[in-house]
Design a protein around this motif. Structure first.
Motif, PDB file in Angstrom:
ATOM      1  N   SER A 240      -2.561  -1.548   2.728  1.00 31.39           N
ATOM      2  CA  SER A 240      -3.799  -0.448   3.253  1.00 31.39           C
ATOM      3  C   SER A 240      -2.765   0.904   3.949  1.00 31.39           C
ATOM      4  CB  SER A 240      -4.001  -0.924   4.713  1.00 31.39           C
ATOM      5  OG  SER A 240      -3.156  -1.750   5.494  1.00 31.39           O
TER       6      SER A 240
ATOM      7  N   LYS B  42      -2.340   2.817   0.570  1.00 28.55           N
ATOM      8  CA  LYS B  42      -3.406   3.349  -0.011  1.00 28.55           C
ATOM      9  C   LYS B  42      -4.105   4.611   1.060  1.00 28.55           C
ATOM     10  CE  LYS B  42      -5.203  -0.245  -2.845  1.00 28.55           C
ATOM     11  NZ  LYS B  42      -6.389  -1.326  -2.929  1.00 28.55           N
ATOM     12  N   GLU B  43      -3.842   4.371   2.299  1.00 29.74           N
ATOM     13  CA  GLU B  43      -4.253   5.458   3.109  1.00 29.74           C
ATOM     14  C   GLU B  43      -3.408   6.569   3.254  1.00 29.74           C
ATOM     15  OE1 GLU B  43      -5.065   3.273   7.089  1.00 29.74           O
ATOM     16  OE2 GLU B  43      -6.256   1.859   5.870  1.00 29.74           O
ATOM     17  N   ASN B  44      -2.023   6.349   3.120  1.00 34.16           N
ATOM     18  CA  ASN B  44      -0.841   7.729   3.377  1.00 34.16           C
ATOM     19  C   ASN B  44      -0.138   7.736   2.246  1.00 34.16           C
ATOM     20  OD1 ASN B  44      -1.232   7.695   6.520  1.00 34.16           O
ATOM     21  ND2 ASN B  44      -1.001   5.574   6.512  1.00 34.16           N
TER      22      ASN B  44
ATOM     23  N   ASN C 246       2.438   9.445  10.274  1.00 39.70           N
ATOM     24  CA  ASN C 246       2.237   8.521   9.145  1.00 39.70           C
ATOM     25  C   ASN C 246       2.003   9.373   7.910  1.00 39.70           C
ATOM     26  OD1 ASN C 246       2.096   6.326  10.771  1.00 39.70           O
ATOM     27  ND2 ASN C 246       0.176   6.031  11.015  1.00 39.70           N
ATOM     28  N   ARG C 247       1.451  10.702   8.127  1.00 36.18           N
ATOM     29  CA  ARG C 247       1.102  11.445   7.046  1.00 36.18           C
ATOM     30  C   ARG C 247       2.517  12.088   6.419  1.00 36.18           C
ATOM     31  NH1 ARG C 247      -3.506  15.578   8.415  1.00 36.18           N
ATOM     32  NH2 ARG C 247      -2.742  16.245   6.159  1.00 36.18           N
TER      33      ARG C 247
ATOM     34  N   ALA D  47      -4.309   6.828  -2.925  1.00 32.86           N
ATOM     35  CA  ALA D  47      -5.475   6.112  -2.866  1.00 32.86           C
ATOM     36  C   ALA D  47      -5.391   5.330  -4.008  1.00 32.86           C
ATOM     37  CB  ALA D  47      -6.711   7.071  -2.833  1.00 32.86           C
TER      38      ALA D  47
END
Length: 312
Positions: free
Chosen positions: A110, A113-115, A164-165, A118
Motif C-alpha cells: 500500500s 502504491k500510494e507514495n 512520505n511523498r 500507482a
C-alpha cells in the motif's frame, strides 16, 4: 502476528519489529514504512533470526557485514557490497556473523502504491519475481545507493509533513537504479521449472475447487487472490505466470471453467437453474443468468432447451 506450522506470520511491521526486538519508537504503523541501520538494532552478533513470513517488502543494503539469509529453501550469502530484496509471502530467516553497516528498508504494498507509483508492478515487474538472487556491487556503484538510502533515512527520521511523498520520490529513483543496473533485461516470468509447477498447482486447485462447488463442499467461487494465496504468491505475479505459460489470464480460466461446469449441470434437467447458480457460488440466480449469457450469448433457460431438443 500468528503462527502457522510453527512459522511466525507478521501482518504488521510493528508486530515483526516487536517480536524480533527491533526499535519501535520510530515506526509509523499507518504508513507501513521503516528504515534502520541494523548495527543500531542488533547489539549482539552473531545473530540468528527465527523463520518467519511477512506481508511486506524488504530492501537490504550491506555496506560492511557478513552473514546469510534464506528465502523459502534457498540460501544466499551476504558480504560487503550486497544488495537484495525480498517480497511478501515467502518463508524467511537471516543471520549476521559480523555487522558494521547494513541498512534495511521495509515497506508495504500500500505504501508503494500510494507514495511511489500507482501501477507499481507494471513499472517495476521485478518486484513480483519469485526469488531474485542478491547482487554484489563494486564500491563506486554501491555508493550511489548509499547516498539514496541515507537521504531517505534523513527524511524518515525528520518531522517534515511531506516526508512520505519525499521518500516515495526518492524510492522511485532507487527502484529505477535497481531496474537499470540489475534487472533491465530480467524477465520475472522466466523461472524454469518453478513456473511450470505454479501452472500445474493452479490447474489442480482450479479443478479441485469446482469439484467442491459441484458437490456442495464449497459455496463461494474462488477469486484470483484465492488462487494466489493457495501458493503464497502475489496475485499479479501468479496471473503473469499463468498468462505467459498458457496464453490465458486467470480470469479467463475461471470463466471458461465456470461455464463448462454450468453447461454440464444444465444438461441435467433434474437440477434447477437456481440450484446450478447456488452450486457455482452465485448468490442470486439472476447474477448467474447474466454471467452465463455474457459468455455464451444464451440464457441458461434457452441453453437447456437447446440441449433438450438435441437429445429428444
Amino acid at each position: 502476528m500468528k503462527s502457522t506450522d510453527k512459522t511466525l506470520v507478521f501482518n504488521k511491521l510493528l508486530d515483526q519489529y516487536r517480536y524480533l526486538g527491533l526499535p519501535e519508537e520510530f515506526i509509523d504503523d499507518e504508513a507501513d514504512f521503516t528504515i534502520h541501520d541494523l548495527k543500531d538494532i542488533h547489539k549482539d552478533v552473531p545473530y540468528q533470526s527465527p523463520v518467519y513470513r511477512t506481508n511486506f517488502f524488504s530492501f537490504v543494503f550491506v555496506k560492511d557485514a557478513t552473514g546469510k539469509y534464506t528465502t523459502d529453501e534457498q540460501i544466499f550469502e551476504t558480504k560487503p557490497g550486497t544488495v537484495y530484496f525480498t517480497n511478501p509471502g515467502h518463508f524467511k530467516s537471516f543471520e549476521w556473523r559480523t555487522l558494521n553497516e547494513v541498512y534495511l528498508i521495509t515497506l508495504s504494498e500500500s505504501f508503494l502504491k500510494e507514495n511511489v507509483h500507482a501501477d507499481i508492478f507494471d513499472e517495476f515487474p521485478f518486484l513480483l519475481a519469485e526469488t531474485v538472487p542478491p547482487r554484489v556491487l563494486d564500491a563506486q556503484l554501491f555508493s550511489e545507493f548509499e547516498q539514496l538510502y541515507h537521504q531517505i533515512a534523513g527524511i524518515y527520521f525528520g518531522d517534515c509533513i511531506y516526508k512520505n511523498r519525499m521518500i516515495g520520490n526518492l524510492f522511485v529513483v532507487l527502484l529505477l537504479k535497481i531496474k537499470a543496473y540489475f534487472w533491465l533485461d530480467y524477465n520475472p516470468i522466466y523461472e524454469g521449472n518453478r513456473s511450470s509447477q505454479i501452472v500445474k498447482s493452479f490447474k489442480r486447485t482450479l479443478e479441485k475447487h469446482y469439484r467442491q462447488l459441484a458437490s456442495g463442499q464449497a459455496q463461494v467461487m474462488f477469486r484470483v487472490q484465492d488462487y494466489a494465496d493457495a501458493q503464497h504468491l502475489h496475485p499479479n505475479y501468479l496471473n503473469n505466470v499463468i498468462r505467459s505459460k498458457t496464453g490465458k489470464a486467470i480470469g479467463t480460466w475461471i470463466a471458461e471453467k465456470t461455464i463448462a461446469e454450468a453447461k454440464s449441470m444444465l444438461q441435467n434437467s433434474a437440477v434447477s437453474i437456481k440450484e446450478v447458480a447456488y452450486r457455482l457460488g452465485f448468490s442470486e440466480s439472476a447474477n448467474f443468468s447474466n454471467y452465463f449469457k455474457k459468455h455464451t450469448d444464451l440464457s441458461p433457460v434457452l441453453y437447456r432447451k437447446q440441449q433438450a431438443g438435441r437429445t429428444s
